[in-house]
Design a protein around this motif. Structure first.
Motif, PDB file in Angstrom:
ATOM      1  N   ILE A  11       9.533  82.789 -53.590  1.00 38.43           N
ATOM      2  CA  ILE A  11       8.141  83.199 -53.471  1.00 38.43           C
ATOM      3  C   ILE A  11       7.638  83.557 -54.862  1.00 38.43           C
ATOM      4  CG2 ILE A  11       6.620  84.857 -52.366  1.00 38.43           C
ATOM      5  CD1 ILE A  11       8.789  85.298 -50.310  1.00 38.43           C
ATOM      6  N   PRO A  12       6.504  83.029 -55.268  1.00 36.75           N
ATOM      7  CA  PRO A  12       6.017  83.362 -56.616  1.00 36.75           C
ATOM      8  C   PRO A  12       5.739  84.859 -56.733  1.00 36.75           C
ATOM      9  CG  PRO A  12       4.358  82.156 -55.392  1.00 36.75           C
ATOM     10  CD  PRO A  12       5.594  82.107 -54.588  1.00 36.75           C
ATOM     11  N   GLN A  53      -1.068  99.086 -62.289  1.00 38.62           N
ATOM     12  CA  GLN A  53      -1.664  98.062 -61.441  1.00 38.62           C
ATOM     13  C   GLN A  53      -0.706  97.666 -60.333  1.00 38.62           C
ATOM     14  OE1 GLN A  53      -4.570  97.117 -61.259  1.00 38.62           O
ATOM     15  NE2 GLN A  53      -5.480  96.387 -63.159  1.00 38.62           N
ATOM     16  N   LYS A  88      -1.200  98.983 -56.783  1.00 40.35           N
ATOM     17  CA  LYS A  88      -2.426  98.426 -56.191  1.00 40.35           C
ATOM     18  C   LYS A  88      -2.188  96.987 -55.785  1.00 40.35           C
ATOM     19  CE  LYS A  88      -5.606 100.656 -59.196  1.00 40.35           C
ATOM     20  NZ  LYS A  88      -6.593 100.387 -60.212  1.00 40.35           N
ATOM     21  N   GLU A  89      -1.474  96.263 -56.637  1.00 41.61           N
ATOM     22  CA  GLU A  89      -1.230  94.859 -56.341  1.00 41.61           C
ATOM     23  C   GLU A  89      -0.333  94.727 -55.119  1.00 41.61           C
ATOM     24  OE1 GLU A  89      -0.017  92.309 -59.631  1.00 41.61           O
ATOM     25  OE2 GLU A  89       1.163  91.228 -58.130  1.00 41.61           O
ATOM     26  N   ALA A 141      -2.440  95.381 -52.083  1.00 41.48           N
ATOM     27  CA  ALA A 141      -3.298  94.231 -51.782  1.00 41.48           C
ATOM     28  C   ALA A 141      -2.484  93.106 -51.179  1.00 41.48           C
ATOM     29  CB  ALA A 141      -3.991  93.752 -53.060  1.00 41.48           C
ATOM     30  N   ARG A 142      -1.327  92.871 -51.763  1.00 43.17           N
ATOM     31  CA  ARG A 142      -0.463  91.794 -51.291  1.00 43.17           C
ATOM     32  C   ARG A 142      -0.062  92.026 -49.842  1.00 43.17           C
ATOM     33  NH1 ARG A 142       3.034  88.014 -54.010  1.00 43.17           N
ATOM     34  NH2 ARG A 142       2.396  88.777 -56.041  1.00 43.17           N
ATOM     35  N   VAL A 162      -1.578  93.897 -47.535  1.00 49.38           N
ATOM     36  CA  VAL A 162      -2.730  93.783 -46.626  1.00 49.38           C
ATOM     37  C   VAL A 162      -3.028  92.319 -46.343  1.00 49.38           C
ATOM     38  CG1 VAL A 162      -5.230  94.032 -46.567  1.00 49.38           C
ATOM     39  CG2 VAL A 162      -3.816  95.980 -47.145  1.00 49.38           C
ATOM     40  N   LEU A 163      -3.057  91.516 -47.409  1.00 53.49           N
ATOM     41  CA  LEU A 163      -3.376  90.100 -47.251  1.00 53.49           C
ATOM     42  C   LEU A 163      -2.324  89.396 -46.400  1.00 53.49           C
ATOM     43  CD1 LEU A 163      -4.419  89.237 -50.913  1.00 53.49           C
ATOM     44  CD2 LEU A 163      -5.926  89.415 -48.967  1.00 53.49           C
ATOM     45  N   ARG A 164      -1.063  89.719 -46.671  1.00 57.70           N
ATOM     46  CA  ARG A 164       0.007  89.025 -45.958  1.00 57.70           C
ATOM     47  C   ARG A 164       0.013  89.396 -44.484  1.00 57.70           C
ATOM     48  NH1 ARG A 164       3.205  84.503 -46.003  1.00 57.70           N
ATOM     49  NH2 ARG A 164       5.279  84.951 -45.266  1.00 57.70           N
ATOM     50  N   SER A 222      -2.496  90.311 -42.646  1.00 52.66           N
ATOM     51  CA  SER A 222      -3.609  89.618 -42.021  1.00 52.66           C
ATOM     52  C   SER A 222      -3.262  88.159 -41.765  1.00 52.66           C
ATOM     53  CB  SER A 222      -4.788  89.705 -42.988  1.00 52.66           C
ATOM     54  OG  SER A 222      -5.973  89.696 -42.341  1.00 52.66           O
ATOM     55  N   PHE A 223      -2.614  87.539 -42.740  1.00 50.23           N
ATOM     56  CA  PHE A 223      -2.266  86.138 -42.596  1.00 50.23           C
ATOM     57  C   PHE A 223      -1.229  85.948 -41.491  1.00 50.23           C
ATOM     58  CE2 PHE A 223      -2.131  81.863 -43.865  1.00 50.23           C
ATOM     59  CZ  PHE A 223      -0.816  81.429 -43.884  1.00 50.23           C
ATOM     60  N   ARG A 243      -0.799  87.826 -38.858  1.00 51.08           N
ATOM     61  CA  ARG A 243      -1.456  87.988 -37.554  1.00 51.08           C
ATOM     62  C   ARG A 243      -2.197  86.720 -37.183  1.00 51.08           C
ATOM     63  NH1 ARG A 243      -0.823  92.728 -35.429  1.00 51.08           N
ATOM     64  NH2 ARG A 243      -0.651  94.538 -36.771  1.00 51.08           N
ATOM     65  N   PRO A 266      -2.999  88.770 -56.078  1.00 50.47           N
ATOM     66  CA  PRO A 266      -3.564  89.489 -54.931  1.00 50.47           C
ATOM     67  C   PRO A 266      -4.782  90.338 -55.279  1.00 50.47           C
ATOM     68  CG  PRO A 266      -1.188  89.788 -55.048  1.00 50.47           C
ATOM     69  CD  PRO A 266      -1.584  89.084 -56.290  1.00 50.47           C
ATOM     70  N   LEU A 267      -4.786  90.925 -56.467  1.00 50.14           N
ATOM     71  CA  LEU A 267      -5.914  91.801 -56.789  1.00 50.14           C
ATOM     72  C   LEU A 267      -7.214  91.011 -56.882  1.00 50.14           C
ATOM     73  CD1 LEU A 267      -4.192  94.171 -59.328  1.00 50.14           C
ATOM     74  CD2 LEU A 267      -5.045  94.752 -57.071  1.00 50.14           C
ATOM     75  N   ILE A 281      -8.167  89.613 -53.152  1.00 53.04           N
ATOM     76  CA  ILE A 281      -8.695  90.567 -52.179  1.00 53.04           C
ATOM     77  C   ILE A 281     -10.173  90.838 -52.433  1.00 53.04           C
ATOM     78  CG2 ILE A 281      -8.231  92.795 -53.321  1.00 53.04           C
ATOM     79  CD1 ILE A 281      -6.947  93.641 -50.630  1.00 53.04           C
ATOM     80  N   THR A 339      -8.649  86.094 -44.930  1.00 52.87           N
ATOM     81  CA  THR A 339      -7.537  86.566 -45.740  1.00 52.87           C
ATOM     82  C   THR A 339      -7.028  85.433 -46.612  1.00 52.87           C
ATOM     83  OG1 THR A 339      -5.402  87.694 -45.683  1.00 52.87           O
ATOM     84  CG2 THR A 339      -5.750  86.003 -44.051  1.00 52.87           C
ATOM     85  N   PRO A 341      -0.683  85.646 -49.769  1.00 50.44           N
ATOM     86  CA  PRO A 341      -0.187  85.808 -51.140  1.00 50.44           C
ATOM     87  C   PRO A 341       0.965  84.877 -51.479  1.00 50.44           C
ATOM     88  CG  PRO A 341       0.310  87.739 -49.810  1.00 50.44           C
ATOM     89  CD  PRO A 341      -0.532  86.874 -48.973  1.00 50.44           C
TER      90      PRO A 341
END
Lengths: 128, 216
Positions: A36-37, A48, A51-52, A55-56, A58-60, A62-63, A65, B10-11, B14, B37, B40
């Motif tokens: 995985i990159p 950072q 935070k990253e 974010a990662r 949350v995005l993952r 959602s994806f 789901r 990701p930053l 988002i 979404t 990542p």
């Protein structure tokens, strides 16, 4: 076009463990991407990073789901060379490298089970 | 062949969320929709388009564009509060809607009746159903709401609930009318196959309720 076809075994990509394949060649990167990159910001700010990570995740989530909700639905795959095929979505692997589908409608008939390489897919769509 | 989309991170990704975007992918495919979404791992975009029908609430069509095929992503507009709310709740587990207490009670009674017709001992315990002393069914009494430590009972009861025929809306009101059909139904079907009879005829439940009194 509901004639079932027998299982087709297409040639596999390069084996990452054998000799002769340059890990930097486009073919290798396209077919044997195994990791995985990770974030490129190892030299960037340390603050950072949380935070990253947030974010990662949350995005993952959602994806994931979204993928959960696609299972057993009819999806249309748009692939390269203007190929549009319909299938029933089964599962994806963790790296989003392959999709497992059932009842893939191809021009030569219906494949009962198939593995679709994500590198060949441009987009896919379904109704929620 | 890849544009910088996959490398943004990701930053950056988002920041595109909950906005309406236009994505060009592949050779000349273009997709528009609300960005739900971005994965990542593969940088794939999940776009949602709502189609609000008059019947049965809104449907949504979802397109997932693979990250490696993305050429360009353009933001068209931001989402308002309502659309954001709708987007965020679109893929939550489907059981987020609570049922009204009377509906819940009706469902409980329906599931209980079905289990009793299939000769499964069941007791009502407040909001829950206790089956054979080993399994509990909680609201809203679907196959996924069964809890038990006994694998075999769990499997049997889940299958049973799954095969429950959908009850017609005014079930209780139809009972007196159907009582006249009792002799026909019980004569037509063999008495030693209770489950077959139930599955074959949806109007038959009154016939079985009369038999139920004999074994209670």
């Amino acid at each position: 076009m509901a004639t079932p076809v027998s299982v087709l075994r297409l040639p596999k990509g390069p084996d990452p463990n054998s000799r002769g394949f340059d890990p930097k060649s486009p073919r290798f990167i396209a077919l044997c991407r195994t990791s995985i990159p990770t974030s490129a910001g190892s030299e960037a700010d340390v603050e950072q990073l949380p935070k990253e990570q947030h974010a990662r995740s949350v995005l993952r989530e959602s994806f994931l789901r979204c993928l959960l909700s696609v299972t057993n639905k009819k999806v249309q795959f748009h692939m390269y060379e203007r190929v549009k095929v319909e299938a029933t979505f089964g599962a994806s692997d963790i790296d989003v490298m392959n999709f497992q589908v059932s009842d893939l409608h191809t021009p030569i008939g219906v494949q009962k089970e198939a593995l679709i390489r994500c590198q060949d897919v441009i987009s896919f769509s379904f109704d929620a | 062949m890849q544009c910088g989309w996959s490398l943004l991170g990701p930053l950056q990704w988002i920041r595109y969320i909950n906005k309406q975007v236009k994505v060009t992918a592949g050779k000349d495919e273009e997709h528009r929709g609300w960005l739900l979404t971005v994965d990542p791992v593969s940088a794939s975009l999940v776009l949602v388009n709502f189609h609000d029908d008059a019947v049965g609430g809104g449907r949504a069509s979802v397109q997932v564009v693979m990250g490696h095929a993305v050429q360009e992503v353009q933001v068209l507009q931001d989402a308002d509060q309502e659309t954001t709310q709708r987007l965020q709740s679109s893929f939550l587990p489907p059981r987020a809607r609570p049922l009204a207490p009377e509906q819940l009670g009706q469902r409980r009674a329906g599931v209980r009746r079905w289990l009793e017709e299939n000769r499964v001992p069941v007791q009502e315990d407040g909001e829950e159903l206790l089956v054979a002393g080993a399994l509990t069914i909680m609201a809203p009494y679907g196959p996924e709401d069964c809890c038990s430590s006994n694998q075999i009972i769990l499997d049997r009861v889940q299958r049973l609930i799954q095969s429950q025929p959908a009850a017609p809306p005014n079930h209780s009101a139809e009972l007196p009318n159907h009582s006249a059909e009792l002799p026909n139904h019980s004569a037509a079907l063999p008495a030693n196959q209770p489950i077959q009879r139930l599955i074959q005829s949806q109007t038959a439940p009154p016939a079985d309720q009369s038999e139920r009194s004999s074994c209670d």
